[in-house]
Enzyme design. Sequence first.
Site, PDB file in Angstrom:
ATOM      1  N   HIS A 125       0.814  -1.221   0.000  1.00  0.00           N
ATOM      2  CA  HIS A 125       0.000   0.000   0.000  1.00  0.00           C
ATOM      3  C   HIS A 125       0.844   1.266   0.000  1.00  0.00           C
ATOM      4  O   HIS A 125       0.366   2.346  -0.344  1.00  0.00           O
ATOM      5  CB  HIS A 125      -0.996   0.004   1.173  1.00  0.00           C
ATOM      6  CG  HIS A 125      -0.418   0.298   2.516  1.00  0.00           C
ATOM      7  ND1 HIS A 125      -0.161  -0.677   3.454  1.00  0.00           N
ATOM      8  CD2 HIS A 125      -0.066   1.469   3.102  1.00  0.00           C
ATOM      9  CE1 HIS A 125       0.323  -0.119   4.552  1.00  0.00           C
ATOM     10  NE2 HIS A 125       0.401   1.178   4.361  1.00  0.00           N
ATOM     11  N   ASP A 173       0.005  -7.698   1.729  1.00  0.00           N
ATOM     12  CA  ASP A 173       0.482  -6.322   1.669  1.00  0.00           C
ATOM     13  C   ASP A 173       2.014  -6.281   1.629  1.00  0.00           C
ATOM     14  O   ASP A 173       2.679  -6.000   2.632  1.00  0.00           O
ATOM     15  CB  ASP A 173      -0.054  -5.559   2.884  1.00  0.00           C
ATOM     16  CG  ASP A 173       0.146  -4.051   2.804  1.00  0.00           C
ATOM     17  OD1 ASP A 173       0.567  -3.574   1.736  1.00  0.00           O
ATOM     18  OD2 ASP A 173      -0.132  -3.366   3.811  1.00  0.00           O
ATOM     19  N   SER A 227       4.336   2.609   7.978  1.00  0.00           N
ATOM     20  CA  SER A 227       3.986   1.527   7.050  1.00  0.00           C
ATOM     21  C   SER A 227       5.196   0.981   6.313  1.00  0.00           C
ATOM     22  O   SER A 227       6.085   1.720   5.888  1.00  0.00           O
ATOM     23  CB  SER A 227       2.977   2.025   6.014  1.00  0.00           C
ATOM     24  OG  SER A 227       1.675   2.047   6.538  1.00  0.00           O
ATOM     25  N   GLY A 228       5.213  -0.352   6.152  1.00  0.00           N
ATOM     26  CA  GLY A 228       6.293  -1.012   5.442  1.00  0.00           C
ATOM     27  C   GLY A 228       7.522  -1.249   6.282  1.00  0.00           C
ATOM     28  O   GLY A 228       8.436  -1.963   5.864  1.00  0.00           O
TER      29      GLY A 228
END
Length: 276
Positions: free
Chosen positions: A83, A136, A233-234
């Site tokens: 994402h 994801d 995120s990530g």
Amino acid sequence: MMRPTVRAMIGTLALIAATAALPLIGSSRAFADGVVIGGKPVGVKDSPWVVALASKERFGSGRSGQFCGGAVVSRKAVVTAAHCLSRQVLGVDRNEVRDLTVVAGRGDLSSSGGSEVGVSRTWVNPDYDEVTNAGDVAVLTLERSLPADSVISLAVAGDSAYRAGTAASVYGWGDTTGSGAYASSLRAAAVHVLDDAVCENAYPGSVDGTYSKAAMVCAGESRGGRDACQGDSGGPLVAQGRLVGLVSWGSGCGEPGMPGVYTRIAAVADLVTRQR
């Protein structure tokens, strides 16, 4: 108001990013006394596999243009969340971002330390489900190699690091309070891998997403207070010296009963290995 399910900085307002960090689309009160949420500063030399994803064109020059995190899984490959490369986050198609960069060896994003490495290719898991958040994961191929000691190994199926109660750490430069206060220096929060039933109960299926133990791993603290947040995120979730998860989604930041949900690396390790 609950913040968005994903934990990236959102780039749809990129026109103002040249002068300021992007605001949250939504935020919630966080039960935190530190950073990441409930974390502390860490040295990048002790965690050289943690990198920042950056685009100064999309997110401004402050904090090196950071908008997501990632982990070095080979000398020329970084794994991150799918994402993070979405139009929702970047504001444009990922192929239109002309300066997508991996920032390595730079704990303080306001400094010029470490290195900025260009990305020659992006691969986004074609099976990533934006509704449930399953799968994801994405892989960035770098234009040049990073040092060998920057690479972290991947957890695999049956790994003992996934046992409930295992101590873990989540790393990032994201929101430190749940209210849009982004860190300039790398932070880590000590959390524990939680039983899948905890996240199954918290996220049985809604607009936030659906927890799947086959594709995800649950981590945090039952009382809240330690978690990833916007901008993380990530980034890597590490246990027993291995990469076990990537910051993916959740409701709120560090709230009791709403733990963080991470991409389960063991579930996508074969995909990642083929790309690196």
